[in-house]
Scaffold this active site. Sequence first.
Site, short mmCIF file in Angstrom:
data_model
loop_
_atom_site.label_atom_id
_atom_site.label_comp_id
_atom_site.label_asym_id
_atom_site.label_seq_id
_atom_site.Cartn_x
_atom_site.Cartn_y
_atom_site.Cartn_z
N ASN A 28 42.76 2.29 -14.12
CA ASN A 28 42.79 0.83 -13.98
C ASN A 28 43.58 0.29 -15.16
O ASN A 28 43.09 0.25 -16.27
CB ASN A 28 41.35 0.28 -13.99
CG ASN A 28 41.31 -1.24 -14.03
OD1 ASN A 28 42.32 -1.90 -13.80
ND2 ASN A 28 40.13 -1.78 -14.33
N LYS A 45 44.56 -2.65 -15.70
CA LYS A 45 44.26 -4.05 -16.06
C LYS A 45 45.57 -4.83 -16.25
O LYS A 45 46.51 -4.58 -15.48
CB LYS A 45 43.35 -4.08 -17.30
CG LYS A 45 42.12 -3.19 -17.10
CD LYS A 45 41.05 -3.38 -18.11
CE LYS A 45 39.89 -2.44 -17.79
NZ LYS A 45 38.75 -2.59 -18.69
N HIS A 97 35.28 -5.80 -10.09
CA HIS A 97 35.27 -5.31 -11.48
C HIS A 97 34.52 -6.31 -12.36
O HIS A 97 34.60 -7.52 -12.14
CB HIS A 97 36.70 -5.11 -11.98
CG HIS A 97 36.76 -4.41 -13.29
ND1 HIS A 97 36.57 -5.06 -14.49
CD2 HIS A 97 36.93 -3.10 -13.59
CE1 HIS A 97 36.63 -4.17 -15.47
NE2 HIS A 97 36.85 -2.97 -14.95
N GLU A 115 35.13 -7.50 -15.15
CA GLU A 115 35.97 -8.54 -15.77
C GLU A 115 36.26 -9.66 -14.78
O GLU A 115 36.45 -10.81 -15.17
CB GLU A 115 37.26 -7.91 -16.33
CG GLU A 115 36.96 -7.13 -17.60
CD GLU A 115 37.92 -5.98 -17.89
OE1 GLU A 115 39.00 -5.92 -17.28
OE2 GLU A 115 37.57 -5.14 -18.74
N GLU A 124 29.83 1.12 -13.59
CA GLU A 124 30.46 0.76 -14.85
C GLU A 124 29.54 -0.13 -15.68
O GLU A 124 29.54 -1.36 -15.51
CB GLU A 124 31.77 0.00 -14.59
CG GLU A 124 32.83 0.81 -13.88
CD GLU A 124 34.23 0.42 -14.35
OE1 GLU A 124 34.96 1.31 -14.78
OE2 GLU A 124 34.56 -0.77 -14.32
N GLY A 137 35.59 -0.87 -22.44
CA GLY A 137 36.64 -1.52 -23.25
C GLY A 137 36.41 -1.48 -24.75
O GLY A 137 35.48 -0.83 -25.25
N SER A 175 34.91 3.55 -21.06
CA SER A 175 35.37 4.36 -22.19
C SER A 175 35.50 5.85 -21.87
O SER A 175 35.28 6.70 -22.74
CB SER A 175 34.45 4.16 -23.41
OG SER A 175 34.42 2.80 -23.78
#
Length: 276
Positions: free
Chosen positions: A27, A29, A114, A116, A184, A190, A232
């Site tokens: 991903n 991003k 996701h 985010e 996740e 992150g 991570s």
Amino acid sequence: MSDVNVRVYNESDTMGGMLEKKLIIGNWKMAPVSVREAKSIFVHIKKVAGKLLHVQTVICVPSVYAHEVGRAVTGHRCVSGVQNIHWETEGAFTGEISATQAVSIGAQYAIVGHSERRAAGEVDEDIVKKIKAAVKAGLTPVVCVGEVERDEEGEYVGVLKAQLLASLEGISRKVMDQVVIAYEPVWAIGKKATKKAEPDDVAEIVLYLRKTLIGKYGKALAMRTSILYGGSANADNTESFLRDGGVDGLLVGRASLDPKQFCTMLKIADTLMKNK
Ligand code: PGA
């Protein structure tokens, strides 16, 4: 519906048997900063990924690069995806892209829900509509779930279950058969990660998510649903997550932008499956 789904990634070997694969999804991003760089990273990854019999590699790119990266896809072992889709096919939705549009430039997967995007206001009802739109268009939706934080009392487990069920509300068995789930935990994602997730702990959660899926969809479908871990993941922990984390693959953020490291992760996954 296209034939792109999670089961297709298990290809036949020369004897006609099925090769089981790990699903490793990058991903990217909102990175890298140029299409040139995006293409160069993808081509680097593809060179390695294209040779691995035991790994299905997917790179979910920023949608502005999806066309260019889609054009660089050769074969089925390393394919492209997008990071979000709208549920409508077309219309007055400024800044959005539809699943059908993504398919038209070669995308095969779409990340949905996701953390985010959830933090930016995406709600479970949107996620349900996106899953349906993705599958209808022939994309494999990778549905992300994960608790924002952990409490001492263990209430996060209930929160996680509720989030999974709400994200799949009204999703039929037929549609679910195309869905990939990514666990996740937000606290492990992150640069802002507050703690490392441990493979044993991930294994427990994955078991719990699978039990929840069994309750909703029955054993056969729940057992063949791919559940990934994300947060991570890197070259140092790939082996332990894949071996001890009870997962079918990984959703990789930062490390997927470092082609050398990401290729190491792909090779680790390949070796593990080969020796299984
Ligand atoms: P990370 O991101 O690997 O950089 O923690 C994972 C993700 O957000 O999918």
